[in-house]
Design an enzyme around this catalytic site. Structure first.
Site, PDB file in Angstrom:
ATOM      1  N   GLY A  29      -0.189 -15.748  -5.600  1.00  0.00           N
ATOM      2  CA  GLY A  29      -0.034 -14.576  -4.739  1.00  0.00           C
ATOM      3  C   GLY A  29      -1.358 -13.989  -4.281  1.00  0.00           C
ATOM      4  N   LYS A  76      -7.187  -2.157   9.365  1.00  0.00           N
ATOM      5  CA  LYS A  76      -8.506  -2.665   9.817  1.00  0.00           C
ATOM      6  C   LYS A  76      -8.439  -3.346  11.172  1.00  0.00           C
ATOM      7  CE  LYS A  76      -6.885  -5.591   6.394  1.00  0.00           C
ATOM      8  NZ  LYS A  76      -6.822  -5.697   4.956  1.00  0.00           N
ATOM      9  N   VAL A  80       0.832  -1.205   0.000  1.00  0.00           N
ATOM     10  CA  VAL A  80       0.000   0.000   0.000  1.00  0.00           C
ATOM     11  C   VAL A  80       0.871   1.262   0.000  1.00  0.00           C
ATOM     12  CG1 VAL A  80      -1.865   1.242   1.169  1.00  0.00           C
ATOM     13  CG2 VAL A  80      -1.814  -1.263   1.230  1.00  0.00           C
ATOM     14  N   GLU A 139      -2.016 -15.671   1.220  1.00  0.00           N
ATOM     15  CA  GLU A 139      -0.746 -15.654   1.957  1.00  0.00           C
ATOM     16  C   GLU A 139      -0.286 -17.081   2.246  1.00  0.00           C
ATOM     17  OE1 GLU A 139       0.399 -12.699   3.909  1.00  0.00           O
ATOM     18  OE2 GLU A 139      -1.178 -11.338   3.260  1.00  0.00           O
ATOM     19  N   LYS A 164     -13.261  -5.782   9.350  1.00  0.00           N
ATOM     20  CA  LYS A 164     -13.878  -4.747   8.509  1.00  0.00           C
ATOM     21  C   LYS A 164     -15.339  -4.511   8.878  1.00  0.00           C
ATOM     22  CE  LYS A 164     -10.801  -5.826   4.640  1.00  0.00           C
ATOM     23  NZ  LYS A 164     -10.625  -6.673   3.441  1.00  0.00           N
ATOM     24  N   GLY A 191     -10.864  -1.647   0.770  1.00  0.00           N
ATOM     25  CA  GLY A 191      -9.781  -1.279  -0.154  1.00  0.00           C
ATOM     26  C   GLY A 191     -10.127  -0.069  -0.987  1.00  0.00           C
TER      27      GLY A 191
END
Ligand SMILES: NC(=O)c1ccc[n+]([C@@H]2O[C@H](COP(=O)([O-])OP(=O)(O)OC[C@H]3O[C@@H](n4cnc5c(N)ncnc54)[C@H](OP(=O)(O)O)[C@@H]3O)[C@@H](O)[C@H]2O)c1
Length: 418
Positions: free
Chosen positions: A178, A96, A14, A181, A196, A125
């Protein structure tokens, strides 16, 4: 022009997107960026003089107006933000977990020091949701939310559905690509979506919701057979974050897989896309969908928050009042056992005469009406696969009924959306 001076803590997925996007704006100046490892190779070229491995150089720097926290986790992020607020800085964060677990404390602190915390990126997001709820939807009484808030699980469930593949096979592929995780627990066990929905429900209902009271169940037990059956009955299976509140402030907030009708918008939100459906008065139903994660979609929200502060900064002592969050009243949590739901139940039963009648009687004795009951032939091992879909009934009674199905194997129980 007086530029807004910012410090960024975190230059990962990010942070890099934010750095690249902010280059297009000349009213914001990045003073410093904190990272963990100064020697790490990065996807962005940042002057080494701008980097530090000590976030306190940012939160204690008197020249910085806004601290942008993009490291994640509760600590040390909370301590950095606490110091930053006490030093008079406004905050932008995508965190979050921090908001779900310690949101109340950090928002109260921000109020005390007259600072604003913006966190558009933390909920869905790139989908604008916090600012719309707090501003243009402010005239609504929102009483119900249904949302797909986790791209990894939605990707896995979509692949299981379209390819008839098992959970384990799709998870492995998602990890290779990807999308998941190496340790996927936070996503597949529903923690990410639960963080969230805790904050989103707090904002939408204007009542404090505690993360500990959010019921959570992940997708790891969903079988490819359930996907197939759901389709045949006119449903898709999605990990749904849901929240509702009644007129007495009883709030039912949870995350779990659900069968949702193919006639709904959410049933068609596939792969990594996220969506939030809000129900309220006077608007009725509104659905926002888009990219729920990723470098640039998330940067879009973070940069939007930074620019909102830049537009107001220095113009008054109390900026962005509609975006402030300090809710004085608590919602009353509803326990999952006390909720009323429809259920899909997959059962493998011995092929005995009267087995369907027996299941029907056990349910009837618990006041559970059945909307469908279907036997899929008899297997070589003399067992029968039976699918039951109930009408709305109390979870506590449903669990008691399932306990009584001792001769059968209950393969899956999944709640069905209204
Ligand atoms: N990724 C997404 O799509 C997405 C979407 C929405 C929200 N978010 C949230 O955004 C935040 C950041 O996520 P991300 O995916 O960008 O994480 P990330 O790729 O793991 O990056 C984390 C960054 O924080 C730095 N860092 C970690 N601990 C630090 C510390 N104690 N002091 C200084 N720097 C530290 C790391 O430094 P090094 O680079 O030196 O290791 C790295 O640059 C999280 O709260 C996440 O939940 C992410």
């Amino acid at each position: 022009m007086n530029k807004l001076k910012i410090g960024i803590i975190g230059l990962g997925t990010v942070g890099s997107g934010v750095y690249k996007t902010l280059k297009n704006f000349d009213n914001v100046e990045i003073i410093k960026i904190a990272v963990k490892n100064l020697n790490k190779k990065r996807s962005v070229e940042v002057p080494s003089s701008m980097l530090t491995d000590n976030p306190y150089e940012i939160v204690n720097d008197p020249s910085i107006d806004v601290v942008v926290e993009l490291i994640g986790g509760v600590e040390p992020a909370y301590s950095y933000l606490e110091t930053a607020i006490k030093n008079g800085k406004h905050i932008v964060t995508a965190n979050k977990e921090l908001l779900a677990k310690r949101g109340e404390e950090i928002f109260n602190l921000a109020e005390k020091y007259n600072r604003v915390i913006l966190y558009e990126a933390a909920i869905a997001g790139g989908i604008p949701i916090i600012m719309p709820v707090k501003t243009i939807l402010a005239g609504n009484k929102i009483n119900k939310i249904h949302a797909i808030l986790n791209g990894t699980t939605n990707y896995i469930l979509t692949k299981m559905d379209t390819e008839g593949a098992s959970y384990e096979a799709v998870l492995k592929e998602a990890q290779e690509l990807g999308y998941a995780e190496t340790d996927p627990t936070g996503d597949v066990e529903g923690f990410d979506a639960a963080y969230k929905i805790t904050t989103l429900a707090t904002i939408a209902f204007k009542k404090k919701i505690k993360f500990e009271n959010v019921y959570r169940e992940g997708i790891t037990k969903i079988r490819k057979e359930d996907m197939k059956e759901a389709n045949e009955f006119g449903y898709k299976i999605k990990l749904i974050a849901t929240a509702s509140i009644d007129e007495n402030d009883n709030a039912d907030v949870r995350v779990h897989p659900m069968l949702i009708s193919k006639d709904t918008t959410l049933a068609h939100i596939d792969y990594v896309t996220n969506a939030v459906e809000l129900n309220g008065f006077p608007i009725g139903k509104v659905v926002l969908s888009g990219p729920g994660a990723g470098e640039f979609p998330t940067a879009s929200s973070v940069v939007g928050d930074i620019l909102a502060i830049a537009a107001e900064f220095g113009k008054s002592d109390y900026i962005l009042p509609m975006m402030r969050c300090n809710h004085s009243t608590k919602a009353n949590p509803v326990k999952i056992e006390d909720t009323y739901n429809k259920y899909y139940i997959s059962i493998t039963a011995p092929n005995a005469i009267g087995i369907i009648a027996k299941i029907g009687t056990i349910c009837a004795n618990k006041n559970i009406s059945l909307s469908s009951i279907l036997q899929r032939g008899v297997s070589k091992d003399n067992t029968a696969d039976i699918i039951v879909i109930t009408e709305k009934c109390q979870e506590k009674l449903l669990r008691e009924a399932v306990e009584e199905l001792k001769d059968c194997t209950v393969n899956s129980i999944i709640r069905v959306a209204d």
